[in-house]
Design a protein around this motif. Structure first.
Motif, PDB file in Angstrom:
ATOM      1  N   HIS A  45      39.916  41.432  25.621  1.00  0.00           N
ATOM      2  CA  HIS A  45      40.538  41.820  27.027  1.00  0.00           C
ATOM      3  C   HIS A  45      41.726  42.138  27.207  1.00  0.00           C
ATOM      4  N   HIS A  46      42.255  42.919  27.548  1.00  0.00           N
ATOM      5  CA  HIS A  46      43.194  44.011  28.161  1.00  0.00           C
ATOM      6  C   HIS A  46      44.073  42.675  28.701  1.00  0.00           C
ATOM      7  N   LEU A  47      45.342  42.222  27.861  1.00  0.00           N
ATOM      8  CA  LEU A  47      46.167  41.337  29.171  1.00  0.00           C
ATOM      9  C   LEU A  47      47.009  41.814  29.888  1.00  0.00           C
ATOM     10  N   VAL A  48      46.898  43.509  30.370  1.00  0.00           N
ATOM     11  CA  VAL A  48      47.420  43.670  30.745  1.00  0.00           C
ATOM     12  C   VAL A  48      46.808  44.220  31.945  1.00  0.00           C
ATOM     13  N   GLN A  49      46.437  44.443  33.171  1.00  0.00           N
ATOM     14  CA  GLN A  49      45.245  44.391  33.828  1.00  0.00           C
ATOM     15  C   GLN A  49      45.762  46.112  34.078  1.00  0.00           C
ATOM     16  N   TYR A  78      40.011  34.706  34.091  1.00  0.00           N
ATOM     17  CA  TYR A  78      40.676  35.742  34.332  1.00  0.00           C
ATOM     18  C   TYR A  78      40.567  35.931  35.519  1.00  0.00           C
ATOM     19  N   GLU A  79      41.874  35.864  36.525  1.00  0.00           N
ATOM     20  CA  GLU A  79      41.611  36.781  37.929  1.00  0.00           C
ATOM     21  C   GLU A  79      40.625  38.129  37.764  1.00  0.00           C
ATOM     22  N   GLY A  80      39.941  38.162  38.567  1.00  0.00           N
ATOM     23  CA  GLY A  80      39.156  39.882  38.874  1.00  0.00           C
ATOM     24  C   GLY A  80      38.186  39.943  38.002  1.00  0.00           C
ATOM     25  N   HIS A  81      37.811  38.669  36.673  1.00  0.00           N
ATOM     26  CA  HIS A  81      36.627  38.848  35.897  1.00  0.00           C
ATOM     27  C   HIS A  81      35.514  37.777  36.611  1.00  0.00           C
ATOM     28  N   GLY A  82      34.661  38.214  35.378  1.00  0.00           N
ATOM     29  CA  GLY A  82      33.476  36.926  35.547  1.00  0.00           C
ATOM     30  C   GLY A  82      32.700  37.759  37.201  1.00  0.00           C
ATOM     31  N   GLY A  84      31.985  34.960  39.504  1.00  0.00           N
ATOM     32  CA  GLY A  84      32.535  35.189  40.826  1.00  0.00           C
ATOM     33  C   GLY A  84      33.887  36.030  41.418  1.00  0.00           C
ATOM     34  N   ARG A  85      34.266  36.501  40.252  1.00  0.00           N
ATOM     35  CA  ARG A  85      35.632  36.897  40.479  1.00  0.00           C
ATOM     36  C   ARG A  85      36.609  35.880  41.847  1.00  0.00           C
ATOM     37  N   GLY A  86      36.930  34.806  40.563  1.00  0.00           N
ATOM     38  CA  GLY A  86      37.818  34.399  41.114  1.00  0.00           C
ATOM     39  C   GLY A  86      37.244  32.681  42.419  1.00  0.00           C
ATOM     40  N   LYS A  87      36.106  33.176  42.686  1.00  0.00           N
ATOM     41  CA  LYS A  87      35.789  32.228  43.606  1.00  0.00           C
ATOM     42  C   LYS A  87      34.455  31.379  42.911  1.00  0.00           C
ATOM     43  N   PRO A  88      34.416  29.907  42.986  1.00  0.00           N
ATOM     44  CA  PRO A  88      33.588  29.167  42.718  1.00  0.00           C
ATOM     45  C   PRO A  88      31.458  29.605  42.953  1.00  0.00           C
ATOM     46  N   MET A  89      31.222  29.619  41.670  1.00  0.00           N
ATOM     47  CA  MET A  89      29.627  30.266  42.425  1.00  0.00           C
ATOM     48  C   MET A  89      29.000  29.365  43.455  1.00  0.00           C
TER      49      MET A  89
END
Length: 105
Positions: A45-49, A78-82, A84-89
């Motif tokens: 993962h890149h720590l800097v987006q 991480y925000e913007g990943h996964g 759900g993109r930060g939202k609950p599935m």
């Protein structure tokens, strides 16, 4: 993967950097997730987006001090990943593998 980053993630430079970073983490702690330390690392993962502005800067994109080897669960938080993109599935699966609508829980 964002369209602007596709070429970078397919590059020899990134593949070599990623492989070297994983090898380093394997030597250090067997490749444990750097976040939770409970699971095996899964993704670098890149720590800097990464953005269109910094994607061409190897001091950001290929810098081991700005990378982390993390498990899928931690990466997806991480925000913007996964998915759900930060939202609950909206959907999950129960113990028998059947889909469960989480909006009704």
């Amino acid at each position: 993967m964002k369209a602007f980053a596709k070429q970078f993630y397919r590059s020899k430079a990134w593949r070599a950097c990623r492989a070297a970073y994983i090898a380093q983490r394997l030597r250090i702690d067997g490749g444990l997730c750097e976040e939770c330390r409970d699971q095996q690392g899964y993704i670098v993962h890149h720590l800097v987006q990464l953005t269109p502005e910094n994607i061409g800067n190897p001091a950001v994109t290929l810098n081991h001090s700005l990378l982390a080897y993390v498990c899928k669960d931690c990466h997806d938080r991480y925000e913007g990943h996964g998915l759900g993109r930060g939202k609950p599935m909206a959907c999950a699966f129960d113990a028998s593998g059947q889909p469960v609508d989480r909006r009704r829980l």
